[in-house]
Design an enzyme around this catalytic site. Sequence first.
Site, mmCIF file in Angstrom:
data_model
loop_
_atom_site.group_PDB
_atom_site.id
_atom_site.type_symbol
_atom_site.label_atom_id
_atom_site.label_comp_id
_atom_site.label_asym_id
_atom_site.label_seq_id
_atom_site.Cartn_x
_atom_site.Cartn_y
_atom_site.Cartn_z
ATOM 1 C CB SER A 120 7.197 -3.052 0.773
ATOM 2 O OG SER A 120 7.582 -4.551 0.094
ATOM 3 C CG ASN A 121 3.371 -6.834 -1.315
ATOM 4 O OD1 ASN A 121 4.040 -7.671 -0.906
ATOM 5 N ND2 ASN A 121 3.910 -6.781 -2.485
ATOM 6 C CG HIS A 122 1.025 -7.085 4.252
ATOM 7 N ND1 HIS A 122 1.120 -6.659 5.914
ATOM 8 C CD2 HIS A 122 0.408 -6.387 4.113
ATOM 9 C CE1 HIS A 122 1.038 -5.230 6.311
ATOM 10 N NE2 HIS A 122 0.205 -5.396 5.221
ATOM 11 C CB SER A 123 4.827 -10.899 -0.226
ATOM 12 O OG SER A 123 5.475 -12.062 -1.110
ATOM 13 C CB ALA A 143 2.826 -9.646 -4.041
#
Length: 205
Positions: free
Chosen positions: A6-9, A72
Site C-alpha cells: 500500500s502507500n501512506h495516502s 493515490a
Amino acid sequence: PVRYISNHSSGKQGHAIAGALAAMGAEVRLVSGPVTISDPSGVSVTRVETAREMLAAVEGLLPADAAIMVAAVADWRTETESDQKIKKEPGKGAPPLTMTENPDILRTIGHHEKRPKLVIGFAAETDDLIANATAKLSRKGADMIIANDVSTKTGIGGAQGVMGGDRNRVRIISHDGVEEWPELSKQETAERIARLVADRLTGKR
Ligand code: PMT
C-alpha cells in the site's frame, strides 16, 4: 489475507476537496478507498477497495460537470492473491511477486465519451515535479494537474509528509502554464481548489 502492498495516502486531501466543494453548494459524490477519517458533510460517499472497483464506481457517476482525481491509486497490483497466509519456510527464500497493471482511472475518464467538462488530476512526484506532472496533463487527457512533491528530501517530509500529513504545497499545471501556491493546510488547499473549479466551470478563469 494478512499482508498487502500500500502507500501512506490518508484520503485527507481528497476528502477536504469534496467537503469544500459541497460547502460552496456543489452536488458532490466522493469515491473513496479505505480510509480512517470520517466522511465530509454534505457529500454522498461510495466506498471501494480496489482500482477496478474505483473505476467502475467513477464511470457509474457520469455524467458530471467536473471530476477531481486525488486518490493515490496503485499503478500495479499483484497478479494473484493468496487465500491463506503466505508462510516463511526455512531455506525457501522470498516468494516471487508477479505484478499486473491496474486500470488508469484518470486516463480513462480524461478520454471518456462522457468526459466531464473539467477533468483535474493530481501528480505525486519525488523528482522533476513540473516535467513529470506536465507530461501527465496530455497523457491522461486532463485540463489541469495539481502537482505535489512527496519526496522526504524536498517535499514536506517526515511524519508530516504530504501523504498522510495535514499540509500541502502544490503547483497548478494547466495548458496556461504553472502557478505556485504556498504551503497551506490541506483544508486551505481544498478551499482554493474548490474556488478554482467554480471559476473554471463558470468561465471566470
Ligand atoms: O491522501 P493524503 O494523505 O491526503 O495525500 C494526498 C496525496 C499526496 C495522495 C494527493 O495529494 C495526491 O498527490 N494524489 C495523487 C497520487 C497519485 O497517485 O499520483 P500519480 O502521479 O501516481 O497519479 C497521477 C494521477 O493519475 C492521479 O490523479 C491519480 O489519481 C491518477 N491515477 C493513478 C494511477 C491509476 N492507476 N489510476 C489513476 O487514476
